[in-house]
Design a protein around this motif. Structure first.
Motif, PDB file in Angstrom:
ATOM      1  N   GLY A  57       3.854 -10.815  -2.077  1.00 52.84           N
ATOM      2  CA  GLY A  57       2.766 -10.377  -2.932  1.00 52.84           C
ATOM      3  C   GLY A  57       3.178  -9.234  -3.836  1.00 52.84           C
ATOM      4  N   THR A  58       4.059  -8.368  -3.336  1.00 52.85           N
ATOM      5  CA  THR A  58       4.549  -7.256  -4.157  1.00 52.85           C
ATOM      6  C   THR A  58       5.370  -7.765  -5.332  1.00 52.85           C
ATOM      7  OG1 THR A  58       4.577  -5.805  -2.229  1.00 52.85           O
ATOM      8  CG2 THR A  58       5.907  -5.132  -4.121  1.00 52.85           C
ATOM      9  N   ALA A  59       6.255  -8.735  -5.088  1.00 57.72           N
ATOM     10  CA  ALA A  59       7.068  -9.296  -6.172  1.00 57.72           C
ATOM     11  C   ALA A  59       6.184  -9.940  -7.227  1.00 57.72           C
ATOM     12  CB  ALA A  59       8.055 -10.318  -5.613  1.00 57.72           C
ATOM     13  N   LEU A  60       5.162 -10.653  -6.792  1.00 62.92           N
ATOM     14  CA  LEU A  60       4.245 -11.273  -7.753  1.00 62.92           C
ATOM     15  C   LEU A  60       3.518 -10.220  -8.577  1.00 62.92           C
ATOM     16  CD1 LEU A  60       2.778 -14.081  -5.488  1.00 62.92           C
ATOM     17  CD2 LEU A  60       4.275 -14.406  -7.462  1.00 62.92           C
ATOM     18  N   LYS A  61       3.106  -9.122  -7.930  1.00 71.66           N
ATOM     19  CA  LYS A  61       2.406  -8.049  -8.645  1.00 71.66           C
ATOM     20  C   LYS A  61       3.344  -7.372  -9.639  1.00 71.66           C
ATOM     21  CE  LYS A  61      -1.389  -5.513  -9.032  1.00 71.66           C
ATOM     22  NZ  LYS A  61      -2.679  -6.088  -9.448  1.00 71.66           N
ATOM     23  N   LEU A  62       4.595  -7.171  -9.265  1.00 69.86           N
ATOM     24  CA  LEU A  62       5.581  -6.608 -10.192  1.00 69.86           C
ATOM     25  C   LEU A  62       5.758  -7.524 -11.398  1.00 69.86           C
ATOM     26  CD1 LEU A  62       8.260  -5.459  -7.578  1.00 69.86           C
ATOM     27  CD2 LEU A  62       6.869  -3.931  -9.004  1.00 69.86           C
ATOM     28  N   ALA A  63       5.874  -8.825 -11.130  1.00 66.38           N
ATOM     29  CA  ALA A  63       6.042  -9.786 -12.217  1.00 66.38           C
ATOM     30  C   ALA A  63       4.804  -9.825 -13.119  1.00 66.38           C
ATOM     31  CB  ALA A  63       6.336 -11.169 -11.653  1.00 66.38           C
ATOM     32  N   GLU A  64       3.631  -9.727 -12.517  1.00 68.46           N
ATOM     33  CA  GLU A  64       2.401  -9.697 -13.312  1.00 68.46           C
ATOM     34  C   GLU A  64       2.364  -8.478 -14.220  1.00 68.46           C
ATOM     35  OE1 GLU A  64      -0.694  -9.824 -10.433  1.00 68.46           O
ATOM     36  OE2 GLU A  64      -0.464 -11.989 -10.035  1.00 68.46           O
ATOM     37  N   ALA A  65       2.831  -7.329 -13.713  1.00 67.38           N
ATOM     38  CA  ALA A  65       2.855  -6.111 -14.519  1.00 67.38           C
ATOM     39  C   ALA A  65       3.750  -6.282 -15.744  1.00 67.38           C
ATOM     40  CB  ALA A  65       3.326  -4.925 -13.674  1.00 67.38           C
ATOM     41  N   VAL A  66       4.919  -6.904 -15.549  1.00 68.42           N
ATOM     42  CA  VAL A  66       5.833  -7.148 -16.666  1.00 68.42           C
ATOM     43  C   VAL A  66       5.217  -8.131 -17.657  1.00 68.42           C
ATOM     44  CG1 VAL A  66       8.080  -8.103 -17.317  1.00 68.42           C
ATOM     45  CG2 VAL A  66       7.895  -6.617 -15.309  1.00 68.42           C
ATOM     46  N   ALA A  67       4.665  -9.215 -17.133  1.00 67.81           N
ATOM     47  CA  ALA A  67       4.070 -10.236 -18.001  1.00 67.81           C
ATOM     48  C   ALA A  67       2.929  -9.656 -18.832  1.00 67.81           C
ATOM     49  CB  ALA A  67       3.586 -11.417 -17.169  1.00 67.81           C
ATOM     50  N   GLU A  68       2.058  -8.883 -18.193  1.00 59.92           N
ATOM     51  CA  GLU A  68       0.929  -8.294 -18.909  1.00 59.92           C
ATOM     52  C   GLU A  68       1.396  -7.328 -19.986  1.00 59.92           C
ATOM     53  OE1 GLU A  68      -1.397  -6.593 -15.818  1.00 59.92           O
ATOM     54  OE2 GLU A  68      -2.006  -8.557 -15.001  1.00 59.92           O
ATOM     55  N   ALA A  69       2.454  -6.561 -19.677  1.00 61.51           N
ATOM     56  CA  ALA A  69       2.985  -5.627 -20.675  1.00 61.51           C
ATOM     57  C   ALA A  69       3.570  -6.363 -21.881  1.00 61.51           C
ATOM     58  CB  ALA A  69       4.056  -4.732 -20.048  1.00 61.51           C
ATOM     59  N   ARG A  70       3.939  -7.625 -21.685  1.00 62.17           N
ATOM     60  CA  ARG A  70       4.451  -8.446 -22.781  1.00 62.17           C
ATOM     61  C   ARG A  70       3.367  -9.312 -23.419  1.00 62.17           C
ATOM     62  NH1 ARG A  70      10.394 -10.717 -20.724  1.00 62.17           N
ATOM     63  NH2 ARG A  70      11.542  -8.801 -21.240  1.00 62.17           N
ATOM     64  N   GLY A  71       2.129  -9.136 -22.959  1.00 63.82           N
ATOM     65  CA  GLY A  71       1.034  -9.912 -23.521  1.00 63.82           C
ATOM     66  C   GLY A  71       1.022 -11.355 -23.092  1.00 63.82           C
ATOM     67  N   ARG A  72       1.593 -11.636 -21.909  1.00 58.58           N
ATOM     68  CA  ARG A  72       1.628 -12.994 -21.389  1.00 58.58           C
ATOM     69  C   ARG A  72       0.981 -13.017 -20.009  1.00 58.58           C
ATOM     70  NH1 ARG A  72       5.724 -15.625 -24.423  1.00 58.58           N
ATOM     71  NH2 ARG A  72       4.905 -17.575 -23.561  1.00 58.58           N
ATOM     72  N   SER A  73       0.816 -14.218 -19.454  1.00 52.16           N
ATOM     73  CA  SER A  73       0.380 -14.347 -18.068  1.00 52.16           C
ATOM     74  C   SER A  73       1.553 -14.863 -17.240  1.00 52.16           C
ATOM     75  CB  SER A  73      -0.799 -15.316 -17.951  1.00 52.16           C
ATOM     76  OG  SER A  73      -0.376 -16.651 -18.155  1.00 52.16           O
TER      77      SER A  73
ATOM     78  N   THR B   7      14.791  -0.296  -8.049  1.00 55.53           N
ATOM     79  CA  THR B   7      14.697  -0.815  -6.679  1.00 55.53           C
ATOM     80  C   THR B   7      13.787   0.043  -5.822  1.00 55.53           C
ATOM     81  OG1 THR B   7      16.926  -1.773  -6.760  1.00 55.53           O
ATOM     82  CG2 THR B   7      16.004  -1.348  -4.579  1.00 55.53           C
ATOM     83  N   HIS B   8      12.954  -0.625  -5.034  1.00 57.77           N
ATOM     84  CA  HIS B   8      12.185   0.053  -3.996  1.00 57.77           C
ATOM     85  C   HIS B   8      12.573  -0.558  -2.657  1.00 57.77           C
ATOM     86  CE1 HIS B   8       8.849   0.758  -1.191  1.00 57.77           C
ATOM     87  NE2 HIS B   8       8.695   1.886  -1.837  1.00 57.77           N
TER      88      HIS B   8
ATOM     89  N   MET C 231       0.803  -1.217   0.000  1.00 57.10           N
ATOM     90  CA  MET C 231       0.000   0.000   0.000  1.00 57.10           C
ATOM     91  C   MET C 231       0.839   1.272   0.000  1.00 57.10           C
ATOM     92  SD  MET C 231      -3.562  -0.797   1.560  1.00 57.10           S
ATOM     93  CE  MET C 231      -4.367  -2.365   1.204  1.00 57.10           C
ATOM     94  N   SER C 232       2.153   1.160  -0.204  1.00 59.49           N
ATOM     95  CA  SER C 232       2.973   2.362  -0.258  1.00 59.49           C
ATOM     96  C   SER C 232       2.764   3.077  -1.585  1.00 59.49           C
ATOM     97  CB  SER C 232       4.457   2.019  -0.072  1.00 59.49           C
ATOM     98  OG  SER C 232       5.013   1.524  -1.267  1.00 59.49           O
ATOM     99  N   VAL C 233       2.865   4.403  -1.558  1.00 64.01           N
ATOM    100  CA  VAL C 233       2.703   5.198  -2.778  1.00 64.01           C
ATOM    101  C   VAL C 233       3.793   4.842  -3.786  1.00 64.01           C
ATOM    102  CG1 VAL C 233       2.792   7.538  -3.711  1.00 64.01           C
ATOM    103  CG2 VAL C 233       1.550   7.089  -1.579  1.00 64.01           C
ATOM    104  N   GLY C 234       5.036   4.729  -3.314  1.00 68.12           N
ATOM    105  CA  GLY C 234       6.150   4.466  -4.220  1.00 68.12           C
ATOM    106  C   GLY C 234       5.997   3.176  -5.001  1.00 68.12           C
ATOM    107  N   VAL C 235       5.611   2.104  -4.330  1.00 69.25           N
ATOM    108  CA  VAL C 235       5.465   0.814  -5.002  1.00 69.25           C
ATOM    109  C   VAL C 235       4.331   0.860  -6.020  1.00 69.25           C
ATOM    110  CG1 VAL C 235       4.657  -1.551  -4.654  1.00 69.25           C
ATOM    111  CG2 VAL C 235       6.578  -0.685  -3.332  1.00 69.25           C
ATOM    112  N   ASN C 236       3.248   1.535  -5.684  1.00 70.01           N
ATOM    113  CA  ASN C 236       2.123   1.565  -6.612  1.00 70.01           C
ATOM    114  C   ASN C 236       2.398   2.433  -7.828  1.00 70.01           C
ATOM    115  OD1 ASN C 236      -0.443   0.004  -5.645  1.00 70.01           O
ATOM    116  ND2 ASN C 236       0.589   0.755  -3.807  1.00 70.01           N
ATOM    117  N   VAL C 237       3.196   3.474  -7.681  1.00 70.30           N
ATOM    118  CA  VAL C 237       3.677   4.206  -8.855  1.00 70.30           C
ATOM    119  C   VAL C 237       4.592   3.304  -9.672  1.00 70.30           C
ATOM    120  CG1 VAL C 237       5.096   6.143  -9.630  1.00 70.30           C
ATOM    121  CG2 VAL C 237       3.404   6.476  -7.809  1.00 70.30           C
ATOM    122  N   LEU C 238       5.417   2.497  -8.992  1.00 74.60           N
ATOM    123  CA  LEU C 238       6.309   1.570  -9.695  1.00 74.60           C
ATOM    124  C   LEU C 238       5.535   0.550 -10.521  1.00 74.60           C
ATOM    125  CD1 LEU C 238       9.143   0.508 -10.264  1.00 74.60           C
ATOM    126  CD2 LEU C 238       9.052  -0.735  -8.096  1.00 74.60           C
TER     127      LEU C 238
END
Length: 268
Positions: free
Chosen positions: A165-181, A230-231, A125-132
């Motif tokens: 959970g943050t690492a998984l969300k970061l990985a999901e963001a990358v995967a989605e940007a590449r059109g993958r799951s 890095t955050h 729930m930190s602002v920095g991570v959610n901007v990331l």
């Protein structure tokens, strides 16, 4: 004035959230809940929140606090959070959930329950991570598929789930940007003769030890150069303040499942 209660109020995160609620304008602490038998049960909420005694005590039944709050803030464990969500759905009470470690089956149930009440859920729930989370999608698209992506996270020795959970969300963001799951391309362990690295893989590595609050690094590794993002969280106050901001935001919203990016106004 928003009336807030805290689930898991006797824990490190819950007690700090209670203190931040007590310090924040526009919101007041009206309840706290812990599991039956927890030493915090029966203690005065004011004392737990670093204030003078207020006459309200920690309950061991979530129904009691839902009856007097507008929003329940929950940083507990998956099974406990699910129970609280079920009860809140029955009363239509808003929730803020920072619990991590939910399974796909849990998430399916949560999406169903939040058709009956508004809920902000975020692994961080930190602002920095959610901007990331938002910036990472753009960075992935701009760099393209020629850059290998690896994510390393570190947390204190007491954290129960891995990867975070943050690492998984970061990985999901990358995967989605590449059109993958992430289910297709996530790689969580390497050992022995592993062969050449598949280009589509997103690696997630976990470090546990000491009192590390939380650190996440996303590596974009190209031929001849690399970018590291890095955050580092220096205290739990980042998460607590974000949760309290989410609690003030979610009250009065239509039923549904929201993220911290909705709270910050940067949701895509």
């Amino acid at each position: 004035m928003v009336k807030a209660a805290v689930a898991g109020i006797g824990g490190r995160m819950g007690s700090r959230i209670a203190q931040i609620v007590a310090e924040t304008e526009g919101i007041e602490l009206v309840g706290g809940v812990e599991r039956p038998g927890h030493p915090a049960v029966g203690r005065d909420l004011g004392l737990l929140a670093g204030m003078p005694p207020c006459g309200l005590v920690v309950d061991d039944a979530v129904e009691a606090v839902l009856a007097r709050c507008d929003v329940l803030i929950d940083f507990t464990a998956p099974e406990a959070s699910l129970k609280h969500l079920e009860k809140a759905a029955g009363t239509g009470t808003a929730m803020v959930v920072g619990t991590t470690g939910f399974t796909p089956a849990h998430m399916e149930k949560i999406r169903d329950l939040t058709q009956k009440m508004p809920c902000v859920m975020a692994p961080n729930m930190s602002v920095g991570v959610n901007v990331l989370f938002k910036v990472l999608r753009d960075l992935t698209r701009l760099l393209g598929p020629d850059y290998d992506v690896e994510i390393v996270e570190a947390h204190h020795r007491f954290k129960k789930d891995a990867p975070s959970g943050t690492a998984l969300k970061l990985a999901e963001a990358v995967a989605e940007a590449r059109g993958r799951s992430l289910q297709e391309v996530g790689l969580y362990e390497r050992h022995g003769i592993i062969g050449e690295r598949p280009p589509e893989v997103i690696g997630l590595q976990t470090v546990r030890g000491g009192d590390v609050v939380g650190e996440h690094t996303v590596f974009f590794l190209g031929m001849g150069e690399r970018i590291e993002v890095t955050h580092r969280a220096h205290s739990r106050d980042n998460f607590a303040r974000g949760a309290v901001a989410a609690a003030k935001w979610v009250v009065g919203k239509p039923a549904g499942l929201y993220s911290m990016q909705h709270v910050l106004g940067i949701a895509e």
